[in-house]
Design a protein around this motif. Structure first.
Motif, mmCIF file in Angstrom:
data_model
loop_
_atom_site.group_PDB
_atom_site.id
_atom_site.type_symbol
_atom_site.label_atom_id
_atom_site.label_comp_id
_atom_site.label_asym_id
_atom_site.label_seq_id
_atom_site.Cartn_x
_atom_site.Cartn_y
_atom_site.Cartn_z
ATOM 1 N N LEU B 146 63.712 22.983 4.293
ATOM 2 C CA LEU B 146 64.607 23.907 4.441
ATOM 3 C C LEU B 146 64.585 24.834 3.209
ATOM 4 O O LEU B 146 64.558 25.951 3.653
ATOM 5 C CB LEU B 146 66.024 23.539 4.649
ATOM 6 N N ILE B 147 64.346 24.594 1.909
ATOM 7 C CA ILE B 147 64.422 25.234 0.941
ATOM 8 C C ILE B 147 63.205 26.182 1.066
ATOM 9 O O ILE B 147 63.251 27.505 1.095
ATOM 10 C CB ILE B 147 64.176 24.538 -0.327
ATOM 11 N N GLU B 148 61.990 25.584 1.476
ATOM 12 C CA GLU B 148 60.889 26.461 1.873
ATOM 13 C C GLU B 148 60.930 27.294 3.045
ATOM 14 O O GLU B 148 60.305 28.706 2.877
ATOM 15 C CB GLU B 148 59.483 25.336 2.024
ATOM 16 N N LYS B 149 61.530 27.040 4.060
ATOM 17 C CA LYS B 149 61.829 27.982 5.153
ATOM 18 C C LYS B 149 62.747 28.934 4.660
ATOM 19 O O LYS B 149 62.371 30.137 4.950
ATOM 20 C CB LYS B 149 62.520 27.188 6.113
ATOM 21 N N ARG B 150 63.925 28.835 3.836
ATOM 22 C CA ARG B 150 64.357 29.733 3.408
ATOM 23 C C ARG B 150 63.761 30.714 2.434
ATOM 24 O O ARG B 150 63.775 31.755 2.364
ATOM 25 C CB ARG B 150 65.563 29.393 2.370
ATOM 26 N N LEU B 151 62.807 29.929 1.587
ATOM 27 C CA LEU B 151 62.199 31.271 0.551
ATOM 28 C C LEU B 151 61.101 31.990 1.364
ATOM 29 O O LEU B 151 61.009 33.406 1.005
ATOM 30 C CB LEU B 151 61.200 30.267 -0.257
ATOM 31 N N LEU B 152 60.604 31.460 2.568
ATOM 32 C CA LEU B 152 59.703 32.393 3.292
ATOM 33 C C LEU B 152 60.373 33.471 4.059
ATOM 34 O O LEU B 152 60.062 34.534 3.916
ATOM 35 C CB LEU B 152 59.214 31.643 4.401
ATOM 36 N N LEU B 153 61.618 33.237 4.705
ATOM 37 C CA LEU B 153 62.301 34.249 5.222
ATOM 38 C C LEU B 153 63.238 35.152 4.204
ATOM 39 O O LEU B 153 63.028 36.414 4.545
ATOM 40 C CB LEU B 153 63.606 33.390 6.082
ATOM 41 N N ALA B 154 63.247 34.694 3.273
ATOM 42 C CA ALA B 154 63.928 35.497 2.106
ATOM 43 C C ALA B 154 62.803 36.816 1.734
ATOM 44 O O ALA B 154 63.114 37.897 1.353
ATOM 45 C CB ALA B 154 64.355 34.874 0.788
ATOM 46 N N ALA B 155 61.707 36.071 1.552
ATOM 47 C CA ALA B 155 60.507 37.284 1.157
ATOM 48 C C ALA B 155 60.192 38.106 2.245
ATOM 49 O O ALA B 155 59.995 39.151 2.144
ATOM 50 C CB ALA B 155 58.944 36.258 0.780
ATOM 51 N N GLN B 156 60.304 37.491 3.553
ATOM 52 C CA GLN B 156 60.190 38.612 4.772
ATOM 53 C C GLN B 156 61.220 39.562 4.790
ATOM 54 O O GLN B 156 61.035 40.469 5.128
ATOM 55 C CB GLN B 156 60.218 37.752 5.945
ATOM 56 N N ALA B 157 62.377 39.192 4.244
ATOM 57 C CA ALA B 157 63.602 40.057 4.339
ATOM 58 C C ALA B 157 63.370 41.272 3.072
ATOM 59 O O ALA B 157 64.032 42.093 3.167
ATOM 60 C CB ALA B 157 64.989 39.358 4.138
#
Lengths: 251, 251
Positions: B146-157
């Motif tokens: 979940l941490i890694e998913k959030r990092l990816l989405l935060a980078a996309q945003a």
């Protein structure tokens, strides 16, 4: 006299939320620069000049502060909340970077404050107790498409979300669209907090669901917090319910 | 005597960053409950009992605080930073929700404080001056995926990102993986701030790029801020450079 600039956060409104560091800077200042309602919070005294300016004059105000400091004045730029969160700090640094080389040698520092989302969260419980994001919903300074992209990605990340400037006078339809988008991504049961003028006489909190949320629940003095999928409401007898996001996410 | 609980933020370390609201609550308290190093910040006095407990005892500590208040004591639960951001507020509400019904009638309030990311951002400039997210990188309470998913989405945003608990003693490899992931999503030129123990004698700030960032630059007392794609560094003669994120995103 050696000039300086302190970009100071006055917190959400109550004097009990102003840090001693900010109070000390104001006591040493020769000049206070800021948006009219924030400068109005500063008590006049001999030797202190108050420079109040209108909204959207952030860069002019920043240049004034830097120019005064370059002349040797001790300048406090006042922001509500925290100056680093959708407030004056970035504006001062934009002006400094674009300005004369001598401004880079000035003694400039940011004095943090209690930003609106943290004051609102504290009053409601702990809705930002797990991972979250903060988004300025105003489209004055960025494209509306970017705001909507960020809302979608934040919903996918299951962040709690704090929204500043949710509803501008000029373009109120943007917030209605944001609520529609969030209802689609997060479902109607998702909890949402409208927190207006926290810590002032005009404080008003409303906790509801996205299904029940209406754009008119927000105005320019409101911060909005949308919970994550895990955000909960604890009912109490004779007291406001507690809105909080647990620290854990089950595997 | 009517008991109460105040969940109070002591800020990042300096006394000048403790709000008067928190100071007043501590003056009225009969009991202070918290993690050992935070309770150590409270001056002993007659009539005040200090209850210091170890890390990871958050729920036990919360139950103690609520039990004492139910007996009529005036209890301050101390957190560093802001209690609502990866700190004690959510833990107290978890304990309250799971506890005896009478706890729901207690007078419980959260007193906000200056959270680490805002103190760090202020010291470095204004890296959180535009949209951003805050992520707890510890995998004690949530799955690493979940941490890694959030990092990816935060980078996309294209959010700026603030990381709490970047590097745990038990599992330091998690932060190395997070840095690798960010380098892939954001590129090596992206700016990153390591801010340790801000406002204390041990304060140390390092601004570098993701290409140069090393996991050892963070420890348990460090907050890490990764800029957005627009975050900039303004060089100065004889003073630390200023790290800031402009308020505007061009269309």
């Amino acid at each position: 006299m050696t000039g300086w600039v302190r970009i100071a956060g006055l917190g959400p409104g109550a004097e009990a939320l102003v840090t001693p560091e900010v109070t000390a800077a104001l006591e040493q200042a020769t000049d206070v620069v800021g948006y009219i309602p924030y400068v109005a919070r500063i008590a006049p005294r001999d030797g202190l000049t108050l420079h109040a300016s209108d909204n959207r004059a952030e860069l002019d105000r920043s240049r004034l502060a830097l120019s005064l400091a370059a002349e040797g004045r001790r300048v406090v730029v006042v922001s509500s909340g925290d100056p680093g969160v959708f407030a004056m700090a970035a504006a001062v640094f934009e002006a400094l970077e674009a300005g004369p080389q001598e401004w880079r040698n000035l003694d400039v520092a940011v004095l943090p404050g209690i930003t609106a989302m943290l004051a609102a969260a504290a009053r409601a419980g702990a809705p930002l107790g797990h991972d979250f994001c903060a988004i300025n919903l105003s489209d004055n300074l960025k494209p509306r498409a970017l705001i909507e992209k960020r809302l979608l990605l934040a919903a996918q990340a299951d962040f709690a979300m704090a929204f500043y400037n949710p509803r501008s006078g000029a373009r109120p339809e943007g917030f209605a669209r944001a609520l529609d988008l969030l209802r689609q991504c997060c479902g109607g049961d998702r909890l949402i907090l409208f927190a207006r003028a926290v810590s002032t006489d005009q404080e008003a909190l409303t906790v509801t669901t996205l299904a029940e949320a209406r754009p008119e629940m927000a105005d320019m003095r409101t911060v909005v917090i949308v919970g994550s999928s895990l955000t909960r409401l604890v009912d109490r007898d004779g007291a406001a319910p507690i809105l909080y996001t647990p620290r854990s996410v089950p595997a």
